[in-house]
Design an enzyme around this catalytic site. Sequence first.
Site, PDB file in Angstrom:
ATOM      1  N   TRP A  29       0.757  -1.161   0.039  1.00  0.00           N
ATOM      2  CA  TRP A  29       0.071   0.044   0.158  1.00  0.00           C
ATOM      3  C   TRP A  29       0.850   1.228   0.132  1.00  0.00           C
ATOM      4  CZ3 TRP A  29      -0.427  -3.929   3.516  1.00  0.00           C
ATOM      5  CH2 TRP A  29       0.007  -3.855   4.669  1.00  0.00           C
ATOM      6  N   ARG A  30       2.445   1.156  -0.026  1.00  0.00           N
ATOM      7  CA  ARG A  30       2.951   2.484  -0.018  1.00  0.00           C
ATOM      8  C   ARG A  30       3.472   2.595  -1.430  1.00  0.00           C
ATOM      9  NH1 ARG A  30       6.830   1.763   5.531  1.00  0.00           N
ATOM     10  NH2 ARG A  30       5.293   2.544   6.878  1.00  0.00           N
ATOM     11  N   GLU A  42      -5.181   1.001   6.214  1.00  0.00           N
ATOM     12  CA  GLU A  42      -5.150   1.543   7.464  1.00  0.00           C
ATOM     13  C   GLU A  42      -6.316   0.754   8.215  1.00  0.00           C
ATOM     14  OE1 GLU A  42      -2.851   2.827   8.981  1.00  0.00           O
ATOM     15  OE2 GLU A  42      -1.622   3.560   7.445  1.00  0.00           O
ATOM     16  N   GLN A  47      -5.605  -3.223  14.959  1.00  0.00           N
ATOM     17  CA  GLN A  47      -5.756  -4.487  15.677  1.00  0.00           C
ATOM     18  C   GLN A  47      -5.001  -5.624  14.863  1.00  0.00           C
ATOM     19  OE1 GLN A  47      -6.951  -4.326  18.796  1.00  0.00           O
ATOM     20  NE2 GLN A  47      -7.475  -1.969  18.424  1.00  0.00           N
ATOM     21  N   GLY A  86     -11.683 -10.003  12.047  1.00  0.00           N
ATOM     22  CA  GLY A  86     -12.441  -9.568  13.313  1.00  0.00           C
ATOM     23  C   GLY A  86     -12.696  -8.336  12.970  1.00  0.00           C
ATOM     24  N   TYR A  87     -13.616  -7.859  14.117  1.00  0.00           N
ATOM     25  CA  TYR A  87     -14.039  -6.476  14.223  1.00  0.00           C
ATOM     26  C   TYR A  87     -15.038  -6.239  12.835  1.00  0.00           C
ATOM     27  CZ  TYR A  87     -10.952  -6.271  18.176  1.00  0.00           C
ATOM     28  OH  TYR A  87     -10.240  -6.195  19.381  1.00  0.00           O
ATOM     29  N   TYR A 125      -7.248   8.593  13.874  1.00  0.00           N
ATOM     30  CA  TYR A 125      -6.054   7.974  13.279  1.00  0.00           C
ATOM     31  C   TYR A 125      -6.111   7.759  11.951  1.00  0.00           C
ATOM     32  CZ  TYR A 125      -2.545   4.754  11.850  1.00  0.00           C
ATOM     33  OH  TYR A 125      -1.749   3.829  11.077  1.00  0.00           O
ATOM     34  N   ASP A 143      -1.522   6.452  16.423  1.00  0.00           N
ATOM     35  CA  ASP A 143      -1.816   5.156  16.844  1.00  0.00           C
ATOM     36  C   ASP A 143      -0.845   4.652  18.088  1.00  0.00           C
ATOM     37  OD1 ASP A 143       0.438   4.959  15.694  1.00  0.00           O
ATOM     38  OD2 ASP A 143       0.081   3.154  14.456  1.00  0.00           O
TER      39      ASP A 143
END
Length: 367
Positions: A29-30, A42, A47, A86-87, A125, A143
């Site tokens: 991603w850079r 990001e 997490q 997750g999340y 963030y 972060d």
Amino acid sequence: MIHWDDATIDRFQRALLTWYDAHGRDLPWRRDHDPYHVWLSEVMLQQTGVSTVIPYYEKWLAHWPTIAELAAADEDAVLKEWAGLGYYSRARNLLKTARVITNERGGQWPQDAAGLKQLPGIGDYVAGAVASIAFSQPVPAIDGNAYRVFSRLLLIDTDIRSSAAKKVFNDAITPLIPADRPGDFNQAVMDLGSSYMRAKDPDSAHSPVAAFDAAYQQGVTDQYPVKAPKKKPVAKAYTALALLAPDGQVVWQQRPPRGLLADLWTWPLLTGDQQGASAPELIQQLADEHGIILDPALVLRVQPVGGNGVVHVFTHQRWTITVVQLTLADVPPLPANARWLPLTQQELALPTMQRKVSAYYNRNKAE
């Protein structure tokens, strides 16, 4: 807290960015500053470690190379692709934001942090990261790495879990950001925090900014960042029911749209450890909690599977899930949010918790 003069800030920026130019991580991603790529990475990295995220990121972009293609995606497909990270609210918010950008903003992103924070699921963030990396806005991306790095550099003793922390660190970091390279600055801080200034076993002596590290110079690195102890997660017990039909299929049920594991698919989960419950008790609880009506005459056998069950820890809860199999003589009708599917089905979005339960069941079930 230490405050640097302009000359010190300039030396710090040059030391940090010179190191980053030579040793910054080569991450997928850079390789460009596309806001879609920055934002996606990001969100995935919250997490979750870099090594885990890379294959998810690459596979995601193979499915949806542009934000417009993501906006047109089906939510079930998005959740399935997200499974394991997750999340899951993060995945839903990715889809919501993609639709806002594509359908309401004509494909145009807000270019500052304030505007980005108006989009679903984007907090301070991620807004700072996207604004600085994609749009060269001189704002911090704060972060855990930034908290750790700057608390040590500047001896900031504010509890990073306190409500005051974001403002204190924002005010301390903002003057240090170079106007011409804010994105590289924030990414350099990320790399510094994951290497020389990591949480455990830091190598402060060889850090490229060791000369600016007040905690290292004073021998108090282990005291920073300051943070209050975490509260212990609340313990909760559940029983996963393997409702086994004659053809080997089981019941999969979609969770409610709110709460933990929202909209994901699991076996019916009964409150409490029900390994010792009778068939009538299980049938009643299944009806009360899940709306699945089961004729007692269909139950051929009730069998606890394994022993202590599966432990799965969320941020604030610690679930222990035991497993009970109900072997059925026939297939009863199900409510709209449930389906009969094979044990090894591939079409539903499953949370990690259910994957653990399925693996536990397969290890312990009777042949």
